[in-house]
Scaffold this motif. Sequence first.
Motif, short mmCIF file in Angstrom:
data_model
loop_
_atom_site.label_atom_id
_atom_site.label_comp_id
_atom_site.label_asym_id
_atom_site.label_seq_id
_atom_site.Cartn_x
_atom_site.Cartn_y
_atom_site.Cartn_z
N ASP A 7 9.04 7.48 -27.32
CA ASP A 7 8.38 8.44 -28.21
C ASP A 7 8.67 8.06 -29.67
O ASP A 7 9.42 8.72 -30.35
N LEU A 8 8.06 6.97 -30.14
CA LEU A 8 8.28 6.48 -31.50
C LEU A 8 7.23 7.03 -32.44
O LEU A 8 6.07 7.19 -32.08
N LYS A 9 7.67 7.31 -33.63
CA LYS A 9 6.74 7.82 -34.64
C LYS A 9 6.50 6.72 -35.68
O LYS A 9 7.34 5.85 -35.88
N ASP A 10 5.39 6.83 -36.37
CA ASP A 10 5.04 5.83 -37.37
C ASP A 10 5.99 5.93 -38.57
O ASP A 10 6.59 6.97 -38.81
N ILE A 11 6.10 4.86 -39.35
CA ILE A 11 6.98 4.82 -40.52
C ILE A 11 6.44 5.77 -41.59
O ILE A 11 5.25 5.77 -41.89
N HIS A 12 7.35 6.56 -42.15
CA HIS A 12 6.97 7.48 -43.23
C HIS A 12 7.34 6.84 -44.56
O HIS A 12 8.50 6.50 -44.79
N GLU A 13 6.36 6.70 -45.45
CA GLU A 13 6.64 6.15 -46.76
C GLU A 13 7.16 7.25 -47.67
O GLU A 13 6.77 8.41 -47.54
N PRO A 14 8.03 6.88 -48.64
CA PRO A 14 8.55 7.92 -49.54
C PRO A 14 7.44 8.43 -50.46
O PRO A 14 6.44 7.77 -50.70
#
Length: 156
Positions: A7-14
């Motif tokens: 259950d991986l989530k996408d990378i969140h950019e700052p």
Amino acid sequence: MNPTLLDLKDIHEPEAIGWWPPAIGWWVLAVSIPLLIILLVWFYKRLTRKTALKTAKKMLAQIKQGAARDNLQKLGELSVLVRRVAISVSPRTKAAGLTGRQWLEFLDTSVKGTPFSEGIGQLLADAPYRKTPPTELEISQLIDLCEDWLKSQTKS
């Protein structure tokens, strides 16, 4: 392990960096640039004032020692010298348009008493209109008064 099963989530950019509050460097620039401009203007005015007074003192010494000039010429040169210095060290609008009694009262503001409007300094107001030259005593008193006036300009 199968990556599709995790259950991986996408990378969140700052979040983007906001423009407020500015960094310390901008604060330093905002304060130092106006201070630098004020300092440079003050220094320029001080330098030109000192130069004008130094030149005026040299010219006054030349007038004082000028044996080839008659007293009427000395009187005219003193009048021109004092006017030039007053315009150089004071605001132009304050000194340039003054004539007669107002001019003498302006000169009195920087010396003790009223030697220009009620004393020997009156010669400066009527210098261009005199037909008879002033005496040696009057010229020497006027030169001394002009020296005192120049000295008072360095203090203010």
